[in-house]
Scaffold this active site. Structure first.
Site, PDB file in Angstrom:
ATOM      1  N   GLU A 211      31.222  17.709  39.218  1.00 12.75           N
ATOM      2  CA  GLU A 211      30.119  17.876  40.173  1.00 12.75           C
ATOM      3  C   GLU A 211      29.623  19.311  40.270  1.00 12.75           C
ATOM      4  OE1 GLU A 211      32.031  14.814  43.261  1.00 12.75           O
ATOM      5  OE2 GLU A 211      29.988  15.400  43.735  1.00 12.75           O
ATOM      6  N   HIS A 227      53.585   8.602  27.634  1.00 17.04           N
ATOM      7  CA  HIS A 227      53.836   7.268  27.085  1.00 17.04           C
ATOM      8  C   HIS A 227      52.595   6.695  26.407  1.00 17.04           C
ATOM      9  CE1 HIS A 227      57.830   7.060  28.949  1.00 17.04           C
ATOM     10  NE2 HIS A 227      57.265   7.813  29.877  1.00 17.04           N
ATOM     11  N   LYS A 322      22.305   6.436  44.148  1.00 13.34           N
ATOM     12  CA  LYS A 322      22.410   5.837  45.493  1.00 13.34           C
ATOM     13  C   LYS A 322      21.062   5.262  45.935  1.00 13.34           C
ATOM     14  CE  LYS A 322      26.383   8.408  47.256  1.00 13.34           C
ATOM     15  NZ  LYS A 322      26.930   9.368  48.211  1.00 13.34           N
TER      16      LYS A 322
END
Ligand code: PA5
Length: 333
Positions: A211, A227, A322
């Site tokens: 951001e 892993h 948004k």
């Protein structure tokens, strides 16, 4: 100094504000769910690791609605704007099952819903961006959980964190950030933290790179990355050497095998990926140690933005998304 640097400089006073916060009456609870997204939701991540260290249970929910098992938990809805649709759907879900809920916000629809429902509201000071209100948001959530009896007293931890962050901002964090940013410039940042605290710090680094820096960044935590991800650097070593910069975050309370894994992992991947730096936490309490790591990442992200010639503050694409969501059916929150 850029606006975001000025905002980061206020973090110690944000934490002190939270230490002195007088909360409204909060329903008592054994455990809690913190519902929030992005720059607000990370307050829940902080609360969850603080709770875990105190053998208490706080779950973070970063999605629509709430977990199906919600009944009995206090729901803390945290949204800087008060208008985040996922968080608003969380309070709707809480109301539907009769779960007690609290709003932590600067206002917006969340505040309106809380007032209408008689739910407590903790008003935090407004900042130009949610991620710049990290101290207010995390601090207020911690104090709400304390008021509910979910967490022990947090004021001392917040004061210590304020002192540690202020000391870091007095010099060491800037120096560390400048060195790391110099090695990360032009690369994709990958942050490796330990379990719990280290993972939350790595996540905050990542989102700040995104951001503030307007750059791709990714994070993983030990021991899990040993892993799987450790293998992912091996097929294209040129890619890792030229385009990736890995930063390791360490905490003195890391499991000794995690600390060992960090060292061995660094040794193994150094030939195939650029190691851009390491940061070790300082302070005694968990919150202080966590924020001693995140403050360096905050400064690295601003430094990278400045080097790239972008303004760290605005997040136009989030606002655009948004708006597009709001314009679609079901976008009322
Ligand atoms: O940094 C941002 O702008 C986002 O990550 C927001 O925090 C996120 O979209 C949620 O908004 P709010 O914090 O207002 O609930």
């Amino acid at each position: 100094m850029s606006e975001m640097r000025d905002l980061i400089a206020t973090f110690p006073e944000q934490l002190r504000w939270a230490a002195g916060l007088v909360t409204p009456s909060i329903p008592p609870a054994e455990s809690a769910i913190v519902a929030g997204m992005g720059g607000s939701g990370i307050a829940g991540d902080v609360a969850a690791v603080v709770a875990e260290a105190a053998s208490r249970r706080v779950t973070v929910h970063k999605a629509y609605g709430l977990p199906r098992w919600v009944a009995g938990d206090l729901v803390v809805a945290v949204s800087h704007s008060g208008n985040t649709e996922e968080t608003l759907s969380g309070v709707q879900a809480a109301a539907a099952v009769g779960a007690p809920w609290v709003a932590v916000t600067t206002g917006g629809r969340l505040q309106g819903k809380a007032v209408a429902a008689g739910a407590p509201v903790v008003a935090i000071p407004f900042s130009p961006q949610p991620r710049a209100a990290f101290g207010y948001l995390a601090g207020a959530v911690l104090r709400v959980l304390e008021a509910a009896g979910v967490l022990p007293s947090q004021a001392g931890a917040l004061e210590e964190a304020a002192d540690v962050v202020a000391s870091a901002l007095a010099g060491p964090a800037h120096e560390a950030a400048a060195a790391i940013a110099g090695r990360l410039a032009g690369r994709v940042t990958v942050i490796y933290g330990g379990t719990g605290l280290g993972a939350v710090a790595a996540n905050r680094w990542k989102t700040q790179m995104n951001e503030n820096g307007k750059a791709p960044a990714y994070w993983s935590s030990l021991p899990e990355l040993d892993h799987n991800e450790i293998v992912g650097w091996t097929a294209s070593p040129q890619l890792g050497r030229d385009s990736i910069g890995v930063v390791f975050l360490h905490d003195g309370a890391d499991h000794p095998r995690v600390a060992l894994r960090a060292r061995l992992t660094g040794e193994l991947i150094a030939p195939v990926v650029a190691i851009a730096g390491e940061v070790s936490s300082v302070g005694s309490g968990m919150l202080a140690r966590l924020l001693s790591l995140t403050i360096v990442g905050d400064l690295v992200s601003v430094e990278l933005a400045e080097r790239a010639g972008v303004d760290p503050v605005p997040v136009a694409i989030i606002e655009d998304l948004k708006k597009r969501l709001t314009d679609q059916p079901g976008g009322s929150g």
